[in-house]
Structure formats: structure tokens, C-alpha cells
Design an enzyme around this catalytic site. Sequence first.
Site, PDB file in Angstrom:
ATOM      1  N   GLY A  45       0.838  -1.193   0.000  1.00 21.26           N
ATOM      2  CA  GLY A  45       0.000   0.000   0.000  1.00 21.26           C
ATOM      3  C   GLY A  45       0.872   1.241   0.000  1.00 21.26           C
ATOM      4  CD  GLN A  50       3.372   5.730   2.654  1.00 17.98           C
ATOM      5  OE1 GLN A  50       2.411   5.164   2.159  1.00 17.98           O
ATOM      6  NE2 GLN A  50       4.362   5.058   3.214  1.00 17.98           N
ATOM      7  CB  CYS A  92       5.095   2.308   7.520  1.00 22.71           C
ATOM      8  SG  CYS A  92       4.677   3.741   6.522  1.00 22.71           S
ATOM      9  CG  LEU A  93       6.688   0.913   1.605  1.00 30.89           C
ATOM     10  CD1 LEU A  93       6.075   1.187   0.241  1.00 30.89           C
ATOM     11  CD2 LEU A  93       7.827  -0.099   1.494  1.00 30.89           C
ATOM     12  CG  HIS A 134      -0.574   1.290   7.194  1.00 31.30           C
ATOM     13  ND1 HIS A 134       0.395   0.866   8.090  1.00 31.30           N
ATOM     14  CD2 HIS A 134       0.074   2.114   6.327  1.00 31.30           C
ATOM     15  CE1 HIS A 134       1.556   1.422   7.764  1.00 31.30           C
ATOM     16  NE2 HIS A 134       1.390   2.180   6.698  1.00 31.30           N
ATOM     17  CD  GLU A 135      -1.350   2.567   2.712  1.00 33.15           C
ATOM     18  OE1 GLU A 135      -0.909   3.721   2.577  1.00 33.15           O
ATOM     19  OE2 GLU A 135      -0.622   1.598   3.010  1.00 33.15           O
ATOM     20  CG  HIS A 138       0.231   6.748   5.394  1.00 32.71           C
ATOM     21  ND1 HIS A 138       1.360   7.264   6.010  1.00 32.71           N
ATOM     22  CD2 HIS A 138       0.505   5.444   5.163  1.00 32.71           C
ATOM     23  CE1 HIS A 138       2.257   6.298   6.145  1.00 32.71           C
ATOM     24  NE2 HIS A 138       1.772   5.183   5.648  1.00 32.71           N
TER      25      HIS A 138
HETATM   26 NI    NI Z   1       2.680   3.335   5.607  1.00 36.12          NI
END
Ligand code: NI
Length: 169
Positions: A45, A50, A92-93, A134-135, A138
Site C-alpha cells: 500500500g 508518502q 511502513c515504507l 494503515h493508508e 496516512h
Molecule cells: Ni505506511
Amino acid sequence: MIRPIVKYGEHVLHLAAEPITTVTGEIGDLVRDMVETMYAAPGVGLAAPQVGVPLRVFVVDVSAGRSKDGLMTFINPEFVEREGLQLEEEGCLSVPGFAATVGRPARAVVKGLDLEGRERIVEGRGLLARAFQHEMDHLEGRVFVDRLHGIQRDLIVRRIRKLSRSGKW
Ligand code: NI
């Protein structure tokens, strides 16, 4: 085009994102880049903040490209329903190298527009429900670290600050 992923501590990641008023060609490019960036990372995701863009859009594919229906884009997403609780390890990236157990809904239904401007309602369970929450976080400027408490959160924040001071973040 793969875009650089911004990391925990960068302003844009900690701000609530703005709604998209018109799905322009620029938004199309952004979404295509986000998909490419997510698969390349690799991740399941990615939300626009991000890649440094404070707009309300995320892409998700919990099959990581293995299922042809796995990829979904949500523009201006909203929760329709959320219920239950699951506890699983999550990363998380934008917080590379860290993971922690985070409580998330076991089931989440999200509504949003796709790139063609069609409304889409998708029910997620398990990993997909987790990815949705999670998204969506963000888009509110919230990272999984912000969902942690006490010493668990402090430890990660302290290690990130240390890495940051030594130019390794
Ligand atoms: Ni993330």
C-alpha cells in the site's frame, strides 16, 4: 516513474491531506507513479503523502501484484464500516527497518473514487482491512508509530532521531 518515498519526520507525512476536487491528468500520473513506486519498494500500500503529495488518495494491493484484481485506487476515501480487532505486526515504507504490533479493525469497508471517477465500495478483512486502516491513517497524517504507546513508541522515535542525527535516515 518511481518517486522517492518520504520518511517519518518529514512534515508532509504528519499533515492531514487535502481532498482531490478534480481527477486531472496530473492525478492520473501521480497514481500511476504511486503504483510503480509501491510495487518497486516492494509494498502492499502507498498513500500520496508518502511521495510528498498532500492529497487524499492511496493505492493498495495486498496480493503484491500476484492477483489481477488486487490493485485498487481510492480517491477521497471514507470508511463506511469498521468492526472487530486484529493484532498483527506491521511496518511502513516511510519507517524502514521498524515494525510493531498494531491493533486494527478485523473488517473495514472503504468507499472512494477510482481513476475514472467511479465510486467504489470495497470490503476488506484481515490484511486488506489492516492496509485500509494503515493508508487511511496516512491521509490523516498518522503513521503506525503514532498508534503505539509508551515505551514501544518512545524506543522507535528515539532510534529514528539517532539515525537522523547521524545522517542515516
Ligand atoms: Ni505506511
